[in-house]
Design a protein around this motif. Structure first.
Motif, PDB file in Angstrom:
ATOM      1  N   ASP A   5       0.853  -1.182   0.000  1.00 10.12           N
ATOM      2  CA  ASP A   5       0.000   0.000   0.000  1.00 10.12           C
ATOM      3  C   ASP A   5       0.894   1.239   0.000  1.00 10.12           C
ATOM      4  O   ASP A   5       1.730   1.397   0.887  1.00 10.12           O
ATOM      5  CB  ASP A   5      -0.882  -0.036   1.257  1.00 10.12           C
ATOM      6  CG  ASP A   5      -1.804   1.143   1.394  1.00 10.12           C
ATOM      7  OD1 ASP A   5      -1.721   2.080   0.572  1.00 10.12           O
ATOM      8  OD2 ASP A   5      -2.614   1.141   2.333  1.00 10.12           O
ATOM      9  N   PRO A   6       0.755   2.158  -0.995  1.00  7.83           N
ATOM     10  CA  PRO A   6       1.619   3.336  -1.044  1.00  7.83           C
ATOM     11  C   PRO A   6       1.412   4.306   0.122  1.00  7.83           C
ATOM     12  O   PRO A   6       2.207   5.210   0.326  1.00  7.83           O
ATOM     13  CB  PRO A   6       1.289   3.997  -2.375  1.00  7.83           C
ATOM     14  CG  PRO A   6       0.013   3.418  -2.818  1.00  7.83           C
ATOM     15  CD  PRO A   6      -0.140   2.091  -2.134  1.00  7.83           C
ATOM     16  N   THR A   7       0.355   4.116   0.896  1.00 10.36           N
ATOM     17  CA  THR A   7       0.187   4.961   2.083  1.00 10.36           C
ATOM     18  C   THR A   7       0.966   4.405   3.273  1.00 10.36           C
ATOM     19  O   THR A   7       1.047   5.046   4.305  1.00 10.36           O
ATOM     20  CB  THR A   7      -1.307   5.105   2.465  1.00 10.36           C
ATOM     21  OG1 THR A   7      -1.837   3.823   2.779  1.00 10.36           O
ATOM     22  CG2 THR A   7      -2.102   5.742   1.335  1.00 10.36           C
ATOM     23  N   GLU A   8       1.561   3.203   3.104  1.00 11.37           N
ATOM     24  CA  GLU A   8       2.393   2.589   4.141  1.00 11.37           C
ATOM     25  C   GLU A   8       3.780   3.227   4.039  1.00 11.37           C
ATOM     26  O   GLU A   8       4.528   2.976   3.099  1.00 11.37           O
ATOM     27  CB  GLU A   8       2.463   1.079   3.883  1.00 11.37           C
ATOM     28  CG  GLU A   8       2.695   0.210   5.080  1.00 11.37           C
ATOM     29  CD  GLU A   8       4.079   0.341   5.692  1.00 11.37           C
ATOM     30  OE1 GLU A   8       5.104   0.248   5.011  1.00 11.37           O
ATOM     31  OE2 GLU A   8       4.129   0.542   6.908  1.00 11.37           O
ATOM     32  N   THR A   9       4.116   4.080   4.988  1.00 11.80           N
ATOM     33  CA  THR A   9       5.309   4.925   4.932  1.00 11.80           C
ATOM     34  C   THR A   9       6.604   4.143   4.735  1.00 11.80           C
ATOM     35  O   THR A   9       7.425   4.523   3.908  1.00 11.80           O
ATOM     36  CB  THR A   9       5.399   5.786   6.209  1.00 11.80           C
ATOM     37  OG1 THR A   9       4.178   6.492   6.366  1.00 11.80           O
ATOM     38  CG2 THR A   9       6.536   6.771   6.138  1.00 11.80           C
ATOM     39  N   ASP A  10       6.812   3.057   5.472  1.00  9.89           N
ATOM     40  CA  ASP A  10       8.063   2.304   5.358  1.00  9.89           C
ATOM     41  C   ASP A  10       8.229   1.706   3.961  1.00  9.89           C
ATOM     42  O   ASP A  10       9.326   1.737   3.399  1.00  9.89           O
ATOM     43  CB  ASP A  10       8.147   1.204   6.415  1.00  9.89           C
ATOM     44  CG  ASP A  10       8.374   1.767   7.814  1.00  9.89           C
ATOM     45  OD1 ASP A  10       8.846   2.916   7.930  1.00  9.89           O
ATOM     46  OD2 ASP A  10       8.063   1.057   8.789  1.00  9.89           O
ATOM     47  N   ALA A  11       7.158   1.174   3.401  1.00  8.20           N
ATOM     48  CA  ALA A  11       7.220   0.599   2.055  1.00  8.20           C
ATOM     49  C   ALA A  11       7.522   1.692   1.023  1.00  8.20           C
ATOM     50  O   ALA A  11       8.308   1.483   0.095  1.00  8.20           O
ATOM     51  CB  ALA A  11       5.912  -0.104   1.718  1.00  8.20           C
TER      52      ALA A  11
END
Length: 170
Positions: A5-11
């Motif tokens: 998910d692009p809203t997942e900061t670490d990813a």
């Protein structure tokens, strides 16, 4: 394939750090002392008018001081600037202790041993998410072809050698 998910900061950070970028220092004189930030989010924008851009976090306490200056020195950091980059990016201490620089008549601060110098004015500041996109107009410049660049990749700084001299006639 699983897509994070692009809203997942670490990813998202992992994806962004896969892209190597040059490193710059944006600096000026304020009240007789140099101030500055390190920026790896530098991009050339336009030849006519001559524009470049850097992205600056809204949380920066130095950027508002820089944005108000009449001229900004943008130094494309050279291969020997690893320590200087970390020092200018730090939140505490004397960011310019031991760093050699030149100040233009208009107050732009330019670091010695840079791959290039751009003497800029603020053209426009555009809000962009949690950053500001600062469009800077290049008023003067100087290149130092014998200096290799400093590159940020994989959350680390890397020194590259100077490019070979071009012998091609134009």
């Amino acid at each position: 394939m699983t897509v994070p998910d692009p809203t997942e900061t670490d990813a998202l950070r992992r994806a962004y750090r896969a892209f190597p970028s040059g490193v710059t220092a944006v600096c000026a004189l304020r009240d007789g002392a140099p101030i500055g930030i390190a920026a790896s989010s530098f991009v050339t924008v336009s030849m006519d008018p001559p524009l470049v851009a850097v992205c600056v976090q809204h949380t920066s306490t130095t950027w508002p001081l820089l944005a108000a200056r009449p001229r900004l020195g943008l130094s494309v950091l050279g291969s020997t600037h690893d320590r200087a980059c970390r020092q200018i990016a730090s939140k505490t201490g004397d960011r310019f202790a031991g760093i050699e620089y030149t100040v233009t008549d208009a107050g732009a601060v330019l670091l010695h041993d840079a791959a290039a110098w751009l003497d800029c004015t603020v053209h426009e500041i555009v809000p962009a998410g949690d950053h500001d996109l600062a469009l800077l107009r290049v008023e003067a410049m100087e290149t130092h072809d014998h200096v290799g660049p400093l590159v940020f990749h994989g959350s680390r700084l890397h020194a590259l050698p100077a490019p070979p001299r071009c012998t091609e006639k134009r």
